[in-house]
Design an enzyme around this catalytic site. Structure first.
Site, PDB file in Angstrom:
ATOM      1  N   TYR A   1     -70.975  72.032 -30.214  1.00 48.70           N
ATOM      2  CA  TYR A   1     -69.519  71.893 -30.154  1.00 48.70           C
ATOM      3  C   TYR A   1     -69.122  71.812 -28.683  1.00 48.70           C
ATOM      4  O   TYR A   1     -69.569  72.631 -27.875  1.00 48.70           O
ATOM      5  CB  TYR A   1     -68.838  73.118 -30.802  1.00 48.70           C
TER       6      TYR A   1
ATOM      7  N   GLU B   1     -61.947  67.054 -28.285  1.00 45.09           N
ATOM      8  CA  GLU B   1     -62.947  67.907 -28.930  1.00 45.09           C
ATOM      9  C   GLU B   1     -63.979  67.057 -29.655  1.00 45.09           C
ATOM     10  O   GLU B   1     -63.619  66.121 -30.362  1.00 45.09           O
ATOM     11  CB  GLU B   1     -62.247  68.821 -29.933  1.00 45.09           C
TER      12      GLU B   1
END
Ligand code: GDP
Ligand code: MN
Length: 397
Positions: A101, A189
């Protein structure tokens, strides 16, 4: 403004961040064409501006044309966590070896930018942070300094990218930063940033952005032609549109107490007072909107304002808070009566006047003798009363 995945990945591609080949499609015919073109297996992904699509059944693997069509027919009509699916992305399926992530976002408290990263990608970062807080690294990018390859490499190393991925991860972080700046984003993101390839062939492995979430700063729209290319994402709120037509400063907040005042600061305090009252009274009542009638507002402006606020079916009561300076409370009072005459609304309105022509305004309201009009002495009292009335109306509905 939040982008759909298919739009966000365009920005990543333009910044040379590896993404799987993919095609946006809006019906099962387009899905079949796209899938044939990309080859099988491919991934069919619901386009909605909410995470957890995978868990909700909105991300599925198709092994052939028939399966692609069946999946398209099941995913396209879906509503995921209250969001209607707007098309699907058909993407090349990749063999995932590991999921990371990474995100870059604005950090308002430290007034700079945050890089958040963890080697435990895949699920939402909030959950990773809950279960393995030690695995999530937060690093800052100085708002005035720059973020160069040396800094990016240091970050990638400290984040815990496996040795072989560190160099590519640093490159991707740098490109994300460039994308973040170029796009006036508040969030970029990638989750998962996946390590893909053949597990037995070291040279085939690389990092690839399999999902992307980007939010753009609405205040910067003028620097990007109003982001016409992302017009699909620009959702018009009907109340905000109506307010705009009348030249009013209105923001829809979706609570139960309509709030109208003069001056942004006073309206903001009024919103806080209503939220505070809702908490204190344990009703969860919240403000329905921000509406600033500005300085020197006429009766007509007040009447238009009330009209817009009362047309929101979620509104159960209205709080009018005016501290008359160049605005005359008398004009505001006339505007309130004008609107009530026109609309015949039965929703309670709590008024607090102070300053310029407050006494005249209050006497006009008193003469009207309308049972739905309430007057309070202070902002606190008015907010408490408006919140109480909204809660009562909601209960009796
Ligand atoms: P989200 O659930 O909304 O975050 O949607 P994602 O696009 O992140 O997909 C959810 C999950 O589906 C990912 O974490 C992956 O595990 C899986 N997934 C997505 N794309 C692929 C792919 O190309 N190959 C494989 N094997 N899994 C994928
Ligand atoms: Mn994801």
């Amino acid at each position: 403004m939040d982008l759909y995945e298919y739009q966000a990945r365009e920005l990543l591609e333009e910044h040379d961040i590896p993404t799987p080949k993919a095609i946006f499609a809006q019906n099962s015919h387009e899905v079949a064409e796209a899938a044939d073109q990309l080859g099988y297996p491919c991934v069919i992904k619901a386009q909605v501006k909410i995470g957890h699509r995978g868990q909700a059944g909105g991300v599925k693997l198709a092994h052939n044309r028939d399966e692609a069509i069946l999946l398209a027919e099941s995913i396209l009509p879906m509503t995921i966590h209250g969001h209607k699916v707007n098309g699907v992305l058909v993407a090349e399926a990749k063999n995932i070896i590991h999921e990371y992530y990474v995100s870059i976002s604005v950090d308002r408290s430290s007034r700079d930018f945050d890089v958040l990263a963890t080697a435990n990608g895949g699920t939402e970062v909030e959950e990773i942070a809950k279960e393995h807080p030690e695995s999530v690294k937060r690093l800052h990018i100085d708002a005035l300094g720059d973020f160069d390859l040396e800094a990016a490499t240091k970050m990638a190393d400290s984040i815990g990218f496996y040795h072989a991925d560190g160099a590519q991860a640093a490159q991707i972080l740098l490109k994300m930063w460039q994308c973040f700046k170029d796009s006036d984003a508040t969030l970029v993101e990638i989750n998962p940033l996946a390590k893909i390839g053949d597990p037995d062939d070291e040279s085939s492995k690389s990092l690839c952005a399999l999902d992307a979430k980007i939010s753009l700063d609405g205040n910067a729209a003028f620097r990007h032609d109003g982001w016409q290319r992302f017009a699909d994402s620009i959702e018009a709120d009907p109340y905000e549109l109506k307010a705009q037509e009348h030249g009013l400063h209105y923001v829809h907040l979706h609570g139960e107490v309509g709030v109208i005042g003069n001056g942004a600061g006073l309206v903001m305090s009024s919103l806080d007072a209503v939220s505070g009252a809702g908490k204190e009274q344990r009703t969860g009542i919240k403000p329905a909107n921000f509406l600033d009638i500005g300085g020197g507002a006429s009766a007509a402006v007040m009447s238009d304002s009330l009209g817009i606020v009362l047309s929101d079916p979620q509104v159960r009561s209205v709080f009018v808070n005016v501290y008359g300076g160049i605005t005359s409370c008398e004009q505001v009072a006339r505007g309130i009566l004008e609107a009530l005459d026109k609309l015949g609304s039965g929703k309670p309105i709590v008024v607090r006047f102070d300053g310029n022509a407050a006494a005249e305004g209050l006497s006009i309201l008193a003469q009207a003798d309308n049972p739905n009009l309430h007057v309070a002495k202070t902002m606190e009292e008015a907010a408490q009363q408006a919140a109480r009335l909204a809660a009562d109306a909601k209960e009796n509905h």
